[in-house]
Design a protein around this motif. Structure first.
Motif, PDB file in Angstrom:
ATOM      1  N   GLU A  69       0.858  -1.203   0.000  1.00 37.58           N
ATOM      2  CA  GLU A  69       0.000   0.000   0.000  1.00 37.58           C
ATOM      3  C   GLU A  69       0.888   1.245   0.000  1.00 37.58           C
ATOM      4  N   ASN A  70       0.230   2.404  -0.301  1.00 36.14           N
ATOM      5  CA  ASN A  70       1.022   3.648  -0.318  1.00 36.14           C
ATOM      6  C   ASN A  70       1.698   3.897   1.020  1.00 36.14           C
ATOM      7  N   SER A  71       1.080   3.436   2.034  1.00 36.98           N
ATOM      8  CA  SER A  71       1.621   3.686   3.378  1.00 36.98           C
ATOM      9  C   SER A  71       2.853   2.831   3.640  1.00 36.98           C
ATOM     10  N   GLY A  72       3.151   1.920   2.745  1.00 37.05           N
ATOM     11  CA  GLY A  72       4.290   1.026   2.960  1.00 37.05           C
ATOM     12  C   GLY A  72       3.899  -0.290   3.574  1.00 37.05           C
ATOM     13  N   GLN A  73       2.666  -0.404   3.971  1.00 32.69           N
ATOM     14  CA  GLN A  73       2.166  -1.645   4.562  1.00 32.69           C
ATOM     15  C   GLN A  73       2.054  -2.740   3.470  1.00 32.69           C
ATOM     16  N   ILE A  74       2.593  -3.913   3.755  1.00 34.83           N
ATOM     17  CA  ILE A  74       2.477  -5.026   2.783  1.00 34.83           C
ATOM     18  C   ILE A  74       1.103  -5.668   2.951  1.00 34.83           C
ATOM     19  N   LEU A  75       0.387  -5.833   1.782  1.00 37.91           N
ATOM     20  CA  LEU A  75      -0.935  -6.486   1.831  1.00 37.91           C
ATOM     21  C   LEU A  75      -0.749  -7.980   2.042  1.00 37.91           C
ATOM     22  N   LYS A  76      -1.466  -8.489   3.017  1.00 43.32           N
ATOM     23  CA  LYS A  76      -1.297  -9.905   3.375  1.00 43.32           C
ATOM     24  C   LYS A  76      -2.195 -10.798   2.514  1.00 43.32           C
ATOM     25  N   ASP A  77      -1.662 -11.957   2.104  1.00 48.97           N
ATOM     26  CA  ASP A  77      -2.427 -13.051   1.487  1.00 48.97           C
ATOM     27  C   ASP A  77      -3.219 -12.641   0.242  1.00 48.97           C
ATOM     28  N   PHE A  78      -2.543 -11.925  -0.663  1.00 48.02           N
ATOM     29  CA  PHE A  78      -3.211 -11.623  -1.927  1.00 48.02           C
ATOM     30  C   PHE A  78      -2.395 -12.078  -3.136  1.00 48.02           C
ATOM     31  N   ILE A  79      -1.405 -12.969  -2.882  1.00 48.99           N
ATOM     32  CA  ILE A  79      -0.643 -13.524  -4.011  1.00 48.99           C
ATOM     33  C   ILE A  79      -0.979 -15.012  -4.101  1.00 48.99           C
ATOM     34  N   SER A  80      -1.604 -15.404  -5.221  1.00 45.06           N
ATOM     35  CA  SER A  80      -2.017 -16.807  -5.369  1.00 45.06           C
ATOM     36  C   SER A  80      -1.087 -17.506  -6.344  1.00 45.06           C
ATOM     37  N   PHE A  81      -0.436 -18.597  -5.862  1.00 48.39           N
ATOM     38  CA  PHE A  81       0.467 -19.370  -6.733  1.00 48.39           C
ATOM     39  C   PHE A  81      -0.346 -20.265  -7.695  1.00 48.39           C
ATOM     40  N   GLY A  82      -1.512 -20.682  -7.236  1.00 50.86           N
ATOM     41  CA  GLY A  82      -2.340 -21.578  -8.035  1.00 50.86           C
ATOM     42  C   GLY A  82      -3.499 -22.052  -7.186  1.00 50.86           C
ATOM     43  N   SER A  83      -4.413 -22.837  -7.792  1.00 54.60           N
ATOM     44  CA  SER A  83      -5.661 -23.121  -7.093  1.00 54.60           C
ATOM     45  C   SER A  83      -5.507 -24.095  -5.937  1.00 54.60           C
ATOM     46  N   GLY A  84      -4.467 -24.895  -5.904  1.00 52.40           N
ATOM     47  CA  GLY A  84      -4.390 -25.865  -4.808  1.00 52.40           C
ATOM     48  C   GLY A  84      -3.797 -25.318  -3.533  1.00 52.40           C
ATOM     49  N   GLU A  85      -3.264 -24.071  -3.597  1.00 49.59           N
ATOM     50  CA  GLU A  85      -2.488 -23.539  -2.476  1.00 49.59           C
ATOM     51  C   GLU A  85      -3.149 -22.256  -1.978  1.00 49.59           C
ATOM     52  N   PRO A  86      -3.260 -22.050  -0.651  1.00 47.48           N
ATOM     53  CA  PRO A  86      -3.848 -20.794  -0.161  1.00 47.48           C
ATOM     54  C   PRO A  86      -2.957 -19.598  -0.538  1.00 47.48           C
ATOM     55  N   PRO A  87      -3.554 -18.398  -0.727  1.00 44.50           N
ATOM     56  CA  PRO A  87      -2.742 -17.220  -1.128  1.00 44.50           C
ATOM     57  C   PRO A  87      -1.702 -16.884  -0.049  1.00 44.50           C
ATOM     58  N   ALA A  88      -0.575 -16.263  -0.515  1.00 46.74           N
ATOM     59  CA  ALA A  88       0.517 -15.904   0.407  1.00 46.74           C
ATOM     60  C   ALA A  88       0.753 -14.401   0.340  1.00 46.74           C
ATOM     61  N   SER A  89       1.620 -13.930   1.216  1.00 53.43           N
ATOM     62  CA  SER A  89       1.881 -12.482   1.276  1.00 53.43           C
ATOM     63  C   SER A  89       3.074 -12.109   0.418  1.00 53.43           C
ATOM     64  N   GLU A  90       3.957 -13.066   0.173  1.00 54.90           N
ATOM     65  CA  GLU A  90       5.110 -12.757  -0.675  1.00 54.90           C
ATOM     66  C   GLU A  90       5.385 -13.957  -1.566  1.00 54.90           C
ATOM     67  N   TYR A  91       6.150 -13.694  -2.602  1.00 57.79           N
ATOM     68  CA  TYR A  91       6.392 -14.760  -3.569  1.00 57.79           C
ATOM     69  C   TYR A  91       7.860 -14.756  -3.947  1.00 57.79           C
TER      70      TYR A  91
END
Length: 1972
Positions: A432-454
């Motif tokens: 975010e603009n504030s520098g805060q990292i958005l949690k759990d919005f990166i999806s590697f694929g359908s079998g795995e829950p979204p992560a915060s970093e990749y």
């Protein structure tokens, strides 16, 4: 007191009631009962399954059910008031129950079990429905399941299709026929063609990775890849594997199972691939030591690929093993899958030979909801959903998505001051603009829950890494604004610390400043350098920097040039909330920039449709806002934009947004003034249509008219609400003017250009949708009139554009389907215009499918019983307009050839069916008034006649079986009901208008023909229905056949003298009707038959025409296969036809023409019997004897009794085809000869017939000759072929056609060659008796002789017969059956083998004729067959049973000789003669002597390559004689008591003694020959034989032959007594020594070499060892006739020699075991065993033959005064063997060469005359066995073998014994016997007639010509002494030519003389072949 019940009407039996009380009704549990009366706890009623039987039963046994009663009173009908599905289930299960048991009986196990499961399921579902606790939805679901199962079961069992509406059965009376047709068709289609799913889904389940070098965790990434477009088309399915290669979370299926959803049909193609990328998690190098580095990296491992097309072949692919390729070059990792697809996989290594990825893949078809239902287990366990990239093909309103797809493509980095390239890892965050990292919005694929970093994978030492990794960022809209993505780049060290050093970063904002999101596409991002400790959390420091090289600002140029490093990503937004389009944003924000409105409205067409539908409501509000703002300025632009948006929703991708627009119009639209502008602009466009050159835009406007009208109407309603309905009139005028413009434009004809007609078509296609909108504001009649005027303005010219015609019709169709048409008021207004257009199209036969659909809809609205005035008026209009054209259309389309494609044919049938349903609907609606009006409307009789002919023809078409599918009985019954009702109306018109002077044959004939085929329909034959179905049909329609029959009778009676026109023609059709087993129908039809016969008699005085027609019709009915099983009963129907009813026979008996009538009936009845049998036989699959026999019977009947030449020839060819199919080539030739004989060698022209072209009689006869010769050739009947070759050669010669003559002579020569060179098998013959009434007429209680197939033995033949008659019982004896068997209602087969007796002995007895030739005459042209049966007469002597053992000899005479036109012929006559025990003994010895002579002769002439057969025969005879055997004969016949008690047998006793002595002579000579040829190693055996022979001679009392001279007369070659002129006949002793006679009783034992004692001697053992012929005793006893079984159980045919009646030598004992004694009484039905050895003699050339010891001239024939004339007339069997000593022998002995002992004189009795077989009938006083002639005996009843064959036969009596066996005599052969008259005045020196007995022939398998007898060996210096009986007389006669194949059979002998009169032959056909 019995009281009629009011409410208790219907019940179910809950306990079985036996009905033991008086008037009791027997009931079973589950029966349904209808109750009529009640009284004190009892009910009276009947079971519904049998309503005719009424009775009483206790009320407590019945559970009452609610029911309603129809037709109260005597004929009341009770209908249970329960759910119709329950009722149907109950009745269906009852019907199934019976059929289900039949499945078990028919052994259809699979269907039996499947049906059982389905029935259980239905019962379970029925319980659920009955309990009634189901929700509404669940109830619907259960009913759907029930009906699906009911339909499946009905289809499997061949039951009727049930029409249903919402799961309930439909009563066809309650709906229109067109609707019924649609329901039936819908169910039929559902059953036939499964709907192709448009949506598909791929289920993936990861099982394991099998690889040897694992040890690290893995990530597996599945996706779908389009190799054509080179891009992924789906998101990724991502899962993790543990170190063993198994899924990490096995307890969570959604982590290792995924469903790739929403694949379109276009994506199921070969170039769509499933790609699998595998990443390992571990050290940098795969082989590094564990302690080298603790940091884990993502590193490439391998890739696998599979085409999706490979999954289309099967449903499930369990555990597919995909090959995994390892990437050697990491720089190519990004395209490894592409290279594998392109087959460039040589550059990659496989992970291992048996390694791979185990996955389960399955394609599922249907929409996702359907998949959830059908595969609920998959979803309940858990499965992850993998979507397609972007939106699916169809975007659904309300779908919320905001997904950003980022693909990390590649990077370009500097070395960073090092010598080697970097190991780069990219880490991605959303910030975010504030520098805060958005949690759990990166999806590697359908079998795995979204992560915060990749973290990306690392490529080793690569400064230009390419990743191509796809990630999905599902960021919410509210977080989207202001967020950016940051990529951090780190170098991964491979040193021990394994640290990751940050050296740069890139970023990209998600939204631009103007509110648009990041545009789709590839972006080159700037890599900003930074240090490891740089703090990136303060985003303000870098967000001001430029992020992309594509959008650099001016002042940053310098800063950027410094960096060469770049990072590329590709972005793709899939959002329903955000837009990347600036024009869209400008339009939505129109108020902020009013100056841009015009530009925005112009650009709206360029905006992507998905952007518009995303903001549909906002866009529409904007447009109407602009319109309100300034309608003058923007009205046209807004209108165009609105049109564009409306048409956008027509696209299949967006059509689901139509409801969104509808909702908007209903709820959100607020433009109350918009209607004026919309109408104005629309009218402006319509007015311009006719002038405008370019019509595209106008067509767009017209296409959108539905929604334009919706906006107009809603706007007007809003205005009315707001203003209280002001300006109403003005609005109406506007609409009227608009429609007037439309009418004007529609009425214009397109001149030249098609643009106008295209615009008209566009308008018409969308116009019907406007009706419902107009109805919201106008009265229904107003709208109807507006529509009528508009549609009526269409140009009616037929040659308008075809496409416009089709659209016009579609418009009419939509009009009829619209709400406007359903109202009766508006319908009456619209109907004329609809009918007008339909009539036009039908007249031109165009667009028939659409016409049919419109008509169906028209009739669907007119229910069956609508008797309202409006409906009647509508019917009036339709009848007047359409009835005629409808009939013509049906005639037209049914007479067209059907199209070939299956889809086209379906369409064709649908059209026909729909038109038929429309016609039936119309006719059903017509009342008396309509019919009357219709008939009155015809001005002339010609018009009425044409109409009636037309409608009758159409009805005939409707009745055709192919009109509806076979299970549409409901539809057929409805159609028949309509037809019969109409016919009843029309028959009145026929009577009134076409009788007397106006009589019209054609129309009456059409009427009768229709009536007949109506009655004969299969669907009306109620007898074939189940009881419940029959009851339903009778209740609803009655028996329509009887109704139509009564109508036929009534019409026939009206004809009067015009009946004569129909008499020959209608006999056949009426006969067909009469054959229906319906008593009432027959009662009606019988008088017509009598009437016909009466009128025919009056006209011509006879019944020839009636008879001919009846016969032709019966035959054609059979060939059509009419009648099935009921037809069998119809045999009783010609008789009922003339039988039990007010019968024709009774009526005939009262007439003057009684005799001819009765005769006609008898003939037809007999033909009927044969035709029924023929029809039944032809239903069998394979060709068998029954089919052939039946055809022969029918063919003979046509020839002899009916004299119908054409039918006769037809059946000749049917029989010929049957023979060819069965490969009976000889029989086929004989059959074709029948036709050939009807033709002559003339030039008369013959018409085309069967397969023959038009040709002359000569040509056809030539063609037939050649075909017959070819078949004789194939059947190896070459002698017959030669005769035909000669005949046709004569014709060629007479025409000087030398070319063909040469060919024919060559063919004849080739046939001679085949006779001499090719092997022929001699068939066996079997006598078959068919007893019992269950056999077909042509077999019943008759006996036949059948010619067996090649190699076919008795057992095989018997099995074949039992297969042909599976219900037959095999009789186990050979006695004639008694009357009870004849009359039994069963089938009995009696089979045994018989011996053929050739009629002509000329060729067989001629010396020097090769056996190849003789074999033909032994088994061809045979009329007579013989069978012997032993039995005991008088008391049986236990010590010596042969004293009382007689033989019963049966001779069978056939009606035709075998082979012939059939393999079997009926026995015409049988004769039975008894042979005394003494005569039997004589015959056995004669045959054994003959066999010995033959073997000796063959050995002498070197025909034997091997001496073993002679050795074994000599050993058998001598050994048997030494060990006691013949002594039984001596004890039986040479004792004083026998001689005194049988003084008449003196000569026979002397003959027996003579034969014994003759045998000794032959043996002596045989030993001499044997000594010459015996090999060295068998010398000891020979010596033993010589020693035993002397013992034998002494036992017989033979010392010197001279002593016996006076005792026995000489046996001459021809078997007649002669005077012995020489007192010193040649001695049989080789050394010339004399032996002194010793008087002792003749002891002459016989030995069976297979019995326990016969080979007990060392010699026997030696023989069997040397010759290799020994066989186990088991085999032998199998081969011999079993003592306890008869013909049907014996294993093999027995040899005739086995059947001798000598005493048992098997145990050298006079006593037999009980078992063997029993065999004496048993009949041995099998005459012999065919020899099976290959030891055949080598023939000698004729040049080697030498004649020796000729018979002297002094032997003169002499009459025996004791013989009666007939006996003298019979010539006994000639024989070339004789013990007579002629002059030559005397001379030789005188010269000192041979010392001959005197031969004992022969008795005057010539031979055993017991075998007299030819007398016409046995004499009343019991036939004397003394009559007849002795004929030589062969070892086989059917085949005449060489001694070589015989010597090897395991079942010859006593093997090579004296011919006496312990087994009873079975059968003897009479092959050489011939019944010629003997010329008693022969010249004194006449030589004997030459003869061969059957046993003298070489084997069948011998292909060379056998020699005649010759005992002279050229290598001998002096001749070996031999008796005269071995000498062969010279014959100078040439060999006889083969006889004519069809030589007439000579008549039977009468009184022992030769038959001169031929038997009665079939009467010849009169010559009228010219036409055939």
């Amino acid at each position: 007191m019995w009281i009629p019940t009011e409410h208790e009407k219907y019940g179910v039996v809950i306990a079985s009631f036996r009905g033991t009380v008086s008037y009791g009704l027997s009931l079973e549990i589950g029966d349904t009962v209808q109750i009529l009366e009640k009284c004190d706890g009892w009910y009276r009623g009947f079971a519904l399954k049998n309503p005719n039987v009424k009775g009483i039963f206790p009320s407590s046994y019945v559970h009452l059910k609610n029911a309603c009663v129809k037709n109260k009173g005597q004929f009341e009908m009770v209908i249970p008031t329960e759910d119709s599905v329950i009722t149907e289930m109950t009745s269906t299960l009852r019907d199934w129950g019976t059929m289900w048991k039949q499945l078990y009986v028919r052994n259809e196990g699979d269907l039996f079990h499947r049906l059982w499961h389905i029935m259980n399921e239905i019962l379970d579902l029925r319980r659920q429905v009955l309990v009634g606790h189901l929700t509404h939805d669940r109830m619907k679901d259960v009913k759907r399941h029930i009906t699906a199962r009911l339909d499946w079961g009905n289809e499997q069992l061949g039951l009727d299709l049930v029409p249903r509406k919402e799961y309930a059965m439909v009563d066809p009376e309650d709906i229109s026929i067109t609707e019924l047709y649609r329901l039936m068709e819908h169910r039929h289609r559902k059953k036939d063609t499964p709907v192709q799913a448009s949506s598909h889904h791929l289920f993936v389940q990861m099982k394991s990775l099998m690889c040897s070098n694992l040890g690290e965790e893995l990530e597996v990434i599945f996706s779908l890849f389009d190799s054509k477009e080179n891009r992924p088309i789906s998101e990724r399915f991502f899962l993790r594997l543990n170190r063993n290669g198994l899924p990490k979370a096995p307890d969570k299926p959604e982590r290792h199972c995924s469903l790739f959803v929403d694949l379109g049909s276009s994506e199921l193609r070969r170039d769509i691939y499933i790609t699998v990328h595998i990443i390992r998690i571990g050290r940098m190098g795969a082989g590094e030591k564990k302690n080298a580095c603790s940091v884990q990296y993502r590193r490439p491992f391998g890739c696998a690929v599979l085409s999706i097309a490979d999954l289309l072949t099967g449903e499930t692919k369990d555990d597919l093993i995909l090959k995994v390729y390892m990437c050697n070059t990491e720089s190519e990792w990004y395209q490894i899958h592409e290279n594998i697809i392109k087959k460039l996989n040589a550059r990659y290594n496989l992970t291992g030979s048996n390694a791979g990825l185990a996955v389960s893949l399955q394609l599922l078809h249907g929409d996702i909801e359907q998949i959830r239902r059908e595969y609920s287990s998959v979803f309940s366990h858990g499965v992850s959903i993998t979507r397609k990239l972007g939106f699916s093909n169809i975007i659904m309103p309300g779908e919320m998505r905001n997904d950003l797809y980022i693909t990390m493509e590649r990077g370009e980095f500097e070395k960073g001051g090092k010598s080697v390239a970097r190991n780069v890892e990219v880490t991605m965050f959303i910030v975010e603009n504030s520098g805060q990292i958005l949690k759990d919005f990166i999806s590697f694929g359908s079998g795995e829950p979204p992560a915060s970093e990749y973290h990306s994978f690392v490529l080793y030492h690569n400064n230009s890494p390419r990743w191509s990794e796809l990630l999905k960022l599902p960021i919410p809209v509210d977080k989207f604004r202001g967020a950016h993505i940051r990529f951090e780049f780190r170098h991964c060290s491979t040193k021990e610390k394994g640290e990751k050093k940050l050296f740069g970063f890139s970023f990209v904002p998600l939204m631009q400043e103007d509110g648009r999101t990041l545009p789709d596409g590839t972006h080159e991002l700037i890599v900003h350098k930074c240090e490891e400790n740089t703090n990136l959390q303060d985003t303000t420091r870098y967000l001001k920097l430029p992020f992309s090289k594509g959008i650099l600002l001016g002042n940053n140029h310098q800063a950027i040039k410094a960096t060469k490093e770049s990072f590329w990503i590709t972005s793709f937004l899939c959002s329903t909330k955000l837009t990347q389009n600036g024009d869209m944003l400008d339009l939505l924000k129109w108020r902020t920039h009013p100056d841009k409105i015009t530009g925005c409205l112009s650009k709206i067409k360029e905006i992507d449709g998905s952007e518009i539908v995303k903001f549909l409501q906002d866009t529409l509000d904007t447009l109407f806002g602009i319109l309100d703002e300034n309608s003058q300025k923007y009205g046209s632009k807004v209108f165009d934009s609105l049109v564009h948006i409306i048409n956008l929703l027509q696209d299949s991708k967006f059509h689901h947004f139509k409801p969104v627009m509808d909702t908007y119009i209903e709820s959100h639209f607020a433009g109350a003034l918009a209607y004026r502008d919309l109408i104005k602009v629309l009218k402006w466009y319509v007015d311009r249509i006719t002038e405008a050159e370019r019509q595209e835009h106008i067509q767009e406007v017209l296409k959108a008219q539905e929604y334009i009208f919706k906006y107009i109407v809603q706007s007007r309603r809003l205005f009315s609400l707001a203003t209280g309905g002001q300006n109403e009139e003005e609005f109406r005028c506007c609409i009227q003017e608009l429609l007037m413009s439309v009418r004007f434009f529609l009425s214009q004809e397109s001149k030249g250009s098609g643009a106008l007609s295209q615009s008209q078509a566009v308008f018409l296609s969308s116009f019907p949708a406007v009706y419902s909108e107009l109805l919201k504001l106008f009265d229904i009649r107003e709208v109807a009139n507006l529509v009528q005027d508009t549609l009526g303005s269409l140009p009616t010219i037929v040659h308008v554009d075809d496409s416009l015609q089709a659209v016009k019709l579609q418009c009419i169709g939509k009009t009829v389907e619209s709400q406007l048409y359903t109202n009766p008021d508006s319908r009456y207004i619209l109907l004329p215009v609809v009918l007008h257009h339909l009539h036009m199209h039908l007249q031109e036969q165009k667009d028939l499918i659409m016409c049919a659909r419109i008509l169906s809809n028209v009739f669907c609205l007119i229910k069956k019983n609508s008797s309202e005035k409006s409906v009647l008026e509508e019917i009036d209009v339709i009848v007047a307009s359409l009835l005629d054209i409808l009939l013509r259309t049906i005639l037209e389309i049914t007479s067209r050839p059907q199209p070939s494609g299956s889809a086209m044919r379906l369409q064709f049938q649908d059209v026909t069916g729909e038109f038929v349903a429309c016609l039936l609907s119309l006719l059903r609606q017509m009342t008396d008034r309509h019919y009357q009006q219709l008939l009155d409307s015809f001005n002339t009789k010609e018009e009425l006649r044409d109409f009636l002919l037309q409608i009758f023809t159409v009805f005939r078409i409707l009745i055709r079986p192919e009109m509806f599918p076979k299970d549409w009985t409901v539809m057929r019954l409805v159609a028949n009901n309509v037809i019969i009702t109409t016919v009843l109306y029309l028959s009145d018109a026929l009577r009134k208008n076409f009788l007397n002077e106006n009589f019209d044959y054609k129309i009456w004939d059409s009427y009768f023909y229709l009536a007949v085929i109506f009655i004969n329909q299969l669907c009306l034959q109620l007898e074939m229905f189940t009881p419940s179905k029959k009851k339903k049909v009778l209740e609803k329609y009655g028996d329509m056949r009887v109704t139509m029959g009564c109508e036929i009778f009534s019409m026939w009676q009206n004809l009067g003298e015009h009946k004569l026109h129909f008499i020959p023609a209608l006999i056949g059709p009426f006969l067909e009707v009469t054959l229906i087993p319906q008593p009432d129908l027959r009662n009606v039809m019988i008088p017509i038959f009598h009437d016909m016969m009466d009128w025919e008699q009056r006209r011509s005085g006879n019944f020839k025409q009636v008879e001919a027609k009846l016969i032709d019709k019966l035959d054609s009915l059979m060939s059509e296969g009419k009648g099935d099983e009921t037809y069998r009963e119809l045999f009783n129907s010609i008789i009922p036809l003339f039988g039990p009813y007010p019968s024709l026979l009774k009526k005939i008996e009262r007439e003057t023409w009684r005799e001819s009538g009765v005769s006609l009936i008898a003939t037809v009845t007999r033909l009927m019997e044969r035709l029924l049998d023929y029809r039944d036989c032809m239903k069998m699959g394979e060709v068998d004897g029954k089919k052939i026999g039946c055809t022969v019977s029918l063919l003979n009947f046509y020839k002899t009794e009916l004299n119908k030449e054409e039918m006769y020839i037809r059946y000749i060819h049917k029989l010929y085809d049957l023979h060819l199919k069965a490969q009976n080539f000889t029989e086929a030739a004989y059959t074709l000869l029948l036709y050939d004989e009807l033709l002559e060698w003339s030039d008369r022209p013959l018409r085309e017939f069967l397969t023959y072209p038009m040709q002359t009689e000569w040509q056809r006869k030539e063609h037939l000759h050649l075909a017959i010769i070819q078949n004789f050739d194939r059947g190896k009947c070459w002698e017959n072929g030669i005769i035909l070759c000669r005949k046709i050669a004569e014709q060629y010669e007479s025409y000087y056609d030398y070319r063909n003559l040469s060919k024919m002579r060559m063919m004849e020569a080739s046939l001679y060659d085949k006779i001499m060179d090719q092997q022929r098998l001699e068939p066996e013959f079997f006598r078959v008796g068919f007893y019992g009434k269950k056999f077909p007429f042509f077999l019943r209680n008759k006996e036949f002789v059948c010619r067996g197939h090649d190699y076919e033995r008795l057992e095989a033949f018997q099995q074949r017969m039992l297969n042909e008659f599976p219900h037959a019982i095999a009789m186990q004896h050979a006695n004639q059956p008694d009357e009870t068997i004849f009359q039994a209602e069963a089938q009995y087969l009696q089979i045994y083998a018989v011996t053929p007796i050739p009629e002509s002995q000329e060729v067989l007895q001629r010396e020097g004729v090769p056996d190849n030739i003789k074999s033909f005459y032994k088994v061809n042209h045979i009329w007579k067959f013989r069978y012997d049966r032993p039995f005991h007469k008088g008391t049986k002597d236990k010590e010596n049973e042969f004293k009382s053992l007689w033989v019963e000899r049966t001779s069978l005479y056939l009606v035709q000789s075998l082979p012939g036109i059939s393999r079997w012929f009926e026995v015409e006559k049988r004769e039975v003669v008894e042979m005394s025990p003494l005569e039997n003994a004589i015959e056995v010895l004669e045959n054994k002597n003959q066999q010995l002579k033959t073997l000796i002769s063959q050995c002498q002439t070197r025909q034997m390559q091997n001496i073993n057969p002679l050795t074994m025969c000599l050993n058998g005879v001598i050994d048997a004689a030494v060990n006691g055997g013949v002594s039984r004969y001596q004890e039986a016949f040479f004792v004083k008591e026998y001689i005194l008690s049988h003084p008449e047998d003196g000569e026979k006793i002397a003959r027996l003694r003579e034969l014994m002595l003759e045998q000794a002579q032959i043996l002596e000579f045989g030993l001499a020959v044997h000594e010459k040829f015996v090999p060295q190693d068998m010398r000891p055996l020979h010596k033993k034989l010589v020693d035993q022979f002397f013992v034998m001679k002494s036992s017989l009392g033979i010392q010197e032959f001279s002593a016996c001279i006076q005792a026995s007369p000489v046996h001459f070659p021809n078997g007649s007594p002669r005077v012995c002129r020489n007192s010193a006949p040649a001695s049989m002793s080789p050394d010339g020594t004399r032996v002194i006679p010793r008087r002792s009783p003749l002891s002459y034992p016989a030995v069976n070499r297979y019995s326990s004692s016969s080979l007990s001697s060392q010699a026997s053992a030696e023989v069997s060892n040397i010759t290799g012929q020994s066989e186990s005793s088991d085999e032998v006893f199998n081969m011999q006739p079993s003592p306890s079984t008869s013909s049907l159980s014996s294993t093999h045919s027995a040899s005739p020699n086995v059947t001798s009646s000598a005493p048992s030598s098997a145990r050298a004992s006079p006593l037999l075991s009980d078992k063997h004694k029993h065999s004496r009484e048993n009949s041995c039905l099998s005459p012999r065993e065919r020899p099976c050895s290959a030891i055949y003699p080598t023939p000698v050339e004729p040049s080697q033959r030498l004649l020796f010891n000729h018979i002297g001239e002094g032997a003169l024939p002499r009459s025996d005064p004791n013989l009666s004339a007939p006996e003298k007339a019979v010539n006994p069997t000639p024989s070339s063997w004789s013990l007579d000593s002629g002059k030559e022998a005397k001379n030789m002995s005188d010269s000192g060469k041979i010392l001959s002992p005197p031969v004992p004189p022969r008795p005057t009795q010539t031979a055993s005359p017991a075998r007299h077989t030819t007398s016409v009938s046995p004499s009343p006083a019991g036939r004397s066995p003394l009559k007849g002639s002795v004929q030589s005996f062969t070892p086989s009843p059917v085949e005449y073998h060489s001694p070589g064959l015989i010597s090897n036969s395991p079942v010859l009596s006593g093997s090579y014994s004296s011919g006496i066996s312990s087994l009873s005599r079975c059968s003897t052969s009479e092959t050489s016997g011939f019944e010629n008259q003997v010329n008693e005045q022969s010249a004194p020196g006449a030589g004997p007639a030459p003869s061969y007995s059957g046993s003298e022939e070489p084997g069948r398998k011998e292909s060379k010509t056998p020699p005649p007898y010759s005992v002279y060996e050229r290598t001998l210096r002096r001749p070996v002494p031999l008796p005269h009986s071995l000498s062969i007389p010279v014959t100078a006669e040439p060999p006889a030519l083969p006889p004519k194949p069809l030589a007439a059979r000579p008549g039977h002998l009468e009184n022992g003389t030769r038959r001169t009169e031929p038997g009665p032959r079939p009467r010849p056909l009169p010559r009228k072949v010219s036409q055939l």
